[in-house]
Write an enzyme that holds these catalytic residues in place. Structure first.
Site, short mmCIF file in Angstrom:
data_model
loop_
_atom_site.label_atom_id
_atom_site.label_comp_id
_atom_site.label_asym_id
_atom_site.label_seq_id
_atom_site.Cartn_x
_atom_site.Cartn_y
_atom_site.Cartn_z
N ARG A 69 0.51 -1.23 0.96
CA ARG A 69 -0.33 -0.10 0.11
C ARG A 69 0.81 0.98 0.41
O ARG A 69 0.30 2.76 0.16
CB ARG A 69 -1.00 0.00 1.32
CG ARG A 69 0.02 0.57 2.48
CD ARG A 69 -1.27 0.21 3.97
NE ARG A 69 -0.32 -0.45 5.06
CZ ARG A 69 -0.59 -1.33 6.68
NH1 ARG A 69 -2.21 -2.00 5.97
NH2 ARG A 69 -0.14 -1.66 7.10
N GLU A 70 2.43 1.06 0.26
CA GLU A 70 2.99 2.71 0.77
C GLU A 70 3.09 2.81 -1.28
O GLU A 70 4.58 2.31 -1.51
CB GLU A 70 4.55 2.04 1.16
CG GLU A 70 4.08 1.83 2.76
CD GLU A 70 4.25 0.83 3.49
OE1 GLU A 70 5.79 0.82 3.28
OE2 GLU A 70 4.65 0.45 4.68
N ARG A 121 -0.58 -4.87 2.28
CA ARG A 121 0.57 -4.58 2.25
C ARG A 121 1.36 -5.99 2.56
O ARG A 121 2.99 -5.22 2.10
CB ARG A 121 0.07 -4.82 4.45
CG ARG A 121 2.10 -4.59 5.15
CD ARG A 121 2.22 -4.13 6.04
NE ARG A 121 3.51 -4.12 6.97
CZ ARG A 121 3.80 -3.99 7.50
NH1 ARG A 121 3.43 -2.38 7.84
NH2 ARG A 121 5.10 -4.15 8.77
N ASN A 138 9.65 -7.10 5.28
CA ASN A 138 9.73 -7.18 6.06
C ASN A 138 9.97 -7.06 7.49
O ASN A 138 10.18 -7.12 8.09
CB ASN A 138 9.69 -5.41 6.12
CG ASN A 138 10.68 -4.46 6.73
OD1 ASN A 138 11.65 -4.89 6.07
ND2 ASN A 138 10.90 -3.40 7.61
N TYR A 245 8.20 1.28 16.50
CA TYR A 245 8.81 0.28 17.35
C TYR A 245 9.69 -0.84 17.30
O TYR A 245 10.34 -1.26 16.16
CB TYR A 245 7.08 -0.58 17.25
CG TYR A 245 6.33 -0.26 16.28
CD1 TYR A 245 7.53 -1.20 14.93
CD2 TYR A 245 5.72 1.10 15.33
CE1 TYR A 245 6.58 -1.54 13.89
CE2 TYR A 245 5.29 0.76 13.41
CZ TYR A 245 6.26 -0.23 13.05
OH TYR A 245 5.84 -0.09 11.22
N GLU A 268 10.57 7.14 6.08
CA GLU A 268 9.70 6.84 5.46
C GLU A 268 8.88 8.06 5.24
O GLU A 268 9.21 8.56 6.04
CB GLU A 268 8.89 6.44 6.73
CG GLU A 268 9.49 5.38 7.64
CD GLU A 268 8.55 3.85 7.69
OE1 GLU A 268 7.29 3.86 6.67
OE2 GLU A 268 8.90 2.61 8.24
O1 0X9 Z 1 7.38 -2.44 10.86
C1 0X9 Z 1 8.38 -1.46 9.25
O2 0X9 Z 1 8.12 -2.53 8.39
C2 0X9 Z 1 8.80 -0.84 8.59
N1 0X9 Z 1 7.50 0.38 9.13
S1 0X9 Z 1 5.92 0.76 7.78
O3 0X9 Z 1 5.16 1.26 8.29
N2 0X9 Z 1 6.68 0.59 7.33
O4 0X9 Z 1 5.31 -0.83 7.70
C3 0X9 Z 1 9.74 0.23 9.49
C4 0X9 Z 1 11.08 -0.77 9.73
C5 0X9 Z 1 12.03 0.18 9.99
N3 0X9 Z 1 13.01 -1.20 10.85
C6 0X9 Z 1 13.07 -2.08 11.70
N4 0X9 Z 1 12.41 -2.43 13.05
N5 0X9 Z 1 13.90 -3.29 11.68
ZN ZN Z 2 6.70 -0.44 5.05
#
Ligand code: 0X9
Ligand code: ZN
Length: 311
Positions: A69-70, A121, A138, A245, A268
């Site tokens: 979605r990004e 997502r 991710n 987080y 971001e």
């Molecule tokens: O949650 C994520 O994967 C990332 N934010 S998002 O809102 N685009 O989904 C942040 C990831 C940051 N990296 C780590 N926490 N290692």
């Molecule tokens: Zn993301």
């Protein structure tokens, strides 16, 4: 496609756009497929270099749209690719580095977010013994995988980490390149949203990165360069676990923790409080151009830094 970037491109248009750019700029750009997604779409790898990738320059890696979605992530990355090629003479600093760019890491999910569910997502992998589809790319990287922070072992959740590390072909395409490519000095993963420059480690709140002070300095330098050109644009710089987080199995931690790249960030893009954004993911196309121009100044500053430091 007459005027570039007057709408968000579907995957087929992205492919067409990249092929056309590669054909028009053969001395600067090559286009390869780094593998196929679960549903068989090409995972495009764009290489940009003024010296034919001869190994004489530091390399900068960029990937975008791991999360379907990004849309602003791939949009701003395509914008940067286009700008670097079409207006190459305006940006000599960009050519102090060689670039490896995957502008669309999750094409299956991206199409799903266009056709079925704007807020999709994850990937489109069919999970075993579950009715639910998809893995969070991710959370699927083989570094601190499943260490139980903002990651899930339940297939029907948005942060499902997959049945095993690197279960997703999109992740394998990236880890192969990141492991085997020498001289990547900077890793950038483009996401949305929150106008933040996040540095590792992000898998927990305790682990301090050995390069932390330098990561903060470079992040601040880039945020300042963006602000200098666009005074209303503010990027926050912070540790990803603290500012967002803790989340384990993410690409930034893998890039630095296992692939050994000393400088790694998750960027971001966009935020909710500027103009007519419906939310941080679903930007109007005009705002998406604004955000793309802003972050392009950031990419230029990263390139300047690489040129100074590694020559
Ligand atoms: O949650 C994520 O994967 C990332 N934010 S998002 O809102 N685009 O989904 C942040 C990831 C940051 N990296 C780590 N926490 N290692
Ligand atoms: Zn993301």
């Amino acid at each position: 496609m007459v005027t570039p970037f007057d709408h968000y491109y579907r995957f087929a248009e992205i492919s067409e756009f990249l092929k056309k750019l590669a054909a028009e700029h053969p001395k600067l750009m090559t286009l390869e497929s780094a593998g196929k997604s679960t549903e068989g779409r090409d995972l495009w790898l764009v290489k940009i270099s003024s010296t034919g990738f001869d190994g004489s320059k530091p390399k900068i890696w960029m990937d975008a749209n791991m999360h379907a979605r990004e849309w602003i992530a791939s949009m701003s990355t395509l914008y940067a690719i286009n700008e670097m090629l079409v207006n190459a003479e305006k940006y000599p600093e960009m050519y102090a580095a060689d670039w490896m760019i995957m502008p669309m890491v999750n094409p299956d999910g991206y199409e799903q977010s266009h056709t079925q569910d704007r807020m999709w997502r994850i990937t489109m992998t069919k999970n075993n013994q579950s009715e639910c589809t998809g893995v969070d790319i991710n959370r699927n990287f083989p570094f601190q995988w499943d260490t139980k922070t903002s990651t899930s072992d339940v297939p029907c959740t948005e942060t499902y980490r997959g049945p095993r590390p690197e279960s997703e072909p999109e992740v394998r395409a990236m880890t192969k390149l990141l492991r085997e490519t020498k001289n990547i000095k900077l890793y950038l993963s483009i996401h949305a949203y929150g106008n933040s420059i996040l540095y590792p480690f992000g898998f927990d709140l305790k682990t301090v990165h050995p390069n932390r002070a330098n990561l903060i300095n470079l992040g601040n330098r880039v945020a300042a360069a963006i602000k200098k050109k666009y005074p209303t644009c503010h990027y926050s710089v912070g540790n990803s676990a603290e500012l967002y987080y803790p989340a384990s199995g993410a690409s930034d931690d893998f890039a630095t923790g296992e692939a050994g790249i000393e400088y790694a960030y998750t960027l971001e893009l966009s935020q909710t409080d500027r103009g007519s954004f419906r939310n941080g993911f679903d930007l109007d196309i005009a705002k998406a151009i604004t955000v793309s121009k802003e972050i392009f100044e950031g990419f230029r500053e990263f390139a300047r830094w690489a040129g100074e430091k590694f020559h």
